[in-house]
Design a protein around this motif. Structure first.
Motif, PDB file in Angstrom:
ATOM      1  N   ARG A 133      -4.616   4.229  -1.246  1.00 16.29           N
ATOM      2  CA  ARG A 133      -5.832   3.550  -0.781  1.00 16.29           C
ATOM      3  C   ARG A 133      -6.924   3.735  -1.843  1.00 16.29           C
ATOM      4  NH1 ARG A 133      -3.521   2.056   3.347  1.00 16.29           N
ATOM      5  NH2 ARG A 133      -3.350   3.010   5.382  1.00 16.29           N
ATOM      6  N   TRP A 160       4.692   7.384  -0.450  1.00 15.33           N
ATOM      7  CA  TRP A 160       3.278   7.579  -0.761  1.00 15.33           C
ATOM      8  C   TRP A 160       2.462   6.440  -0.162  1.00 15.33           C
ATOM      9  CZ3 TRP A 160       1.618  11.877  -3.179  1.00 15.33           C
ATOM     10  CH2 TRP A 160       2.560  12.629  -3.903  1.00 15.33           C
ATOM     11  N   THR A 161       1.287   6.759   0.321  1.00 17.49           N
ATOM     12  CA  THR A 161       0.307   5.759   0.730  1.00 17.49           C
ATOM     13  C   THR A 161      -0.815   5.775  -0.298  1.00 17.49           C
ATOM     14  OG1 THR A 161       0.809   6.139   3.061  1.00 17.49           O
ATOM     15  CG2 THR A 161      -1.265   5.018   2.563  1.00 17.49           C
ATOM     16  N   ARG A 206      -1.545   9.914   1.217  1.00 13.93           N
ATOM     17  CA  ARG A 206      -0.551  10.502   2.116  1.00 13.93           C
ATOM     18  C   ARG A 206       0.796  10.570   1.415  1.00 13.93           C
ATOM     19  NH1 ARG A 206      -0.057  10.991   7.962  1.00 13.93           N
ATOM     20  NH2 ARG A 206       2.128  11.297   8.459  1.00 13.93           N
ATOM     21  N   ASP A 244       0.813  -1.218   0.000  1.00 12.28           N
ATOM     22  CA  ASP A 244       0.000   0.000   0.000  1.00 12.28           C
ATOM     23  C   ASP A 244       0.844   1.264   0.000  1.00 12.28           C
ATOM     24  OD1 ASP A 244      -2.315  -1.483   0.044  1.00 12.28           O
ATOM     25  OD2 ASP A 244      -2.620  -1.289   2.205  1.00 12.28           O
ATOM     26  N   HIS A 245       2.170   1.094  -0.090  1.00 10.24           N
ATOM     27  CA  HIS A 245       3.088   2.229  -0.104  1.00 10.24           C
ATOM     28  C   HIS A 245       4.002   2.134  -1.322  1.00 10.24           C
ATOM     29  CE1 HIS A 245       1.947   1.854   4.142  1.00 10.24           C
ATOM     30  NE2 HIS A 245       1.990   3.177   4.113  1.00 10.24           N
TER      31      HIS A 245
END
Length: 129
Positions: A107, A104-105, A113, A78-79
């Protein structure tokens, strides 16, 4: 090996040069934009609107040109980690490069983020020169 969907998403943003239409498609409006202390206007911005106005809006006037050049992308589920450099041109015309790491995140297909770490000293010098 092909890039994961998350790397493709992040790469698209960098490849566009932060084109506003691409940013609108890839960045969640409620993103948390976390810029390292010591970087010009470093702090945590809690929405894309705030990052645009309160970070980029204050940073951009210090430069004739400023952009992020991504060099490597690392998939972490997820990153996505991005290693690269900022290319800055001061108002006096002096060019400089400063290394960065972006985390970076992702979703639901959106960037939610950013955590940034960068060579703040070089960017501060460019902003003042």
């Amino acid at each position: 090996m092909s890039d994961s969907p998350n790397v493709v998403l992040v790469r698209r943003l960098y490849d566009s040069g932060m084109d506003p239409a691409v940013a609108a498609e890839t960045i969640d409006p409620d993103i948390v934009w976390d810029i390292t202390p010591g970087f010009p206007y470093g702090g945590v911005y809690r929405t894309w609107a705030s990052a645009g106005a309160d970070f980029f809006g204050r940073l951009a006037p210090h430069f004739a040109a400023f952009g992020a050049v991504a060099e490597e992308f690392y998939d972490a589920g997820d990153h996505v980690f991005v290693h690269g450099h900022y290319r800055a041109v001061s108002k006096s015309g002096q060019a400089s490069d400063a290394r960065f790491i972006h985390l970076w995140t992702v979703r639901d297909g959106k960037l939610t983020r950013l955590i940034q770490a960068a060579d703040s000293h070089i960017v501060q010098q460019a902003a003042n020169g």
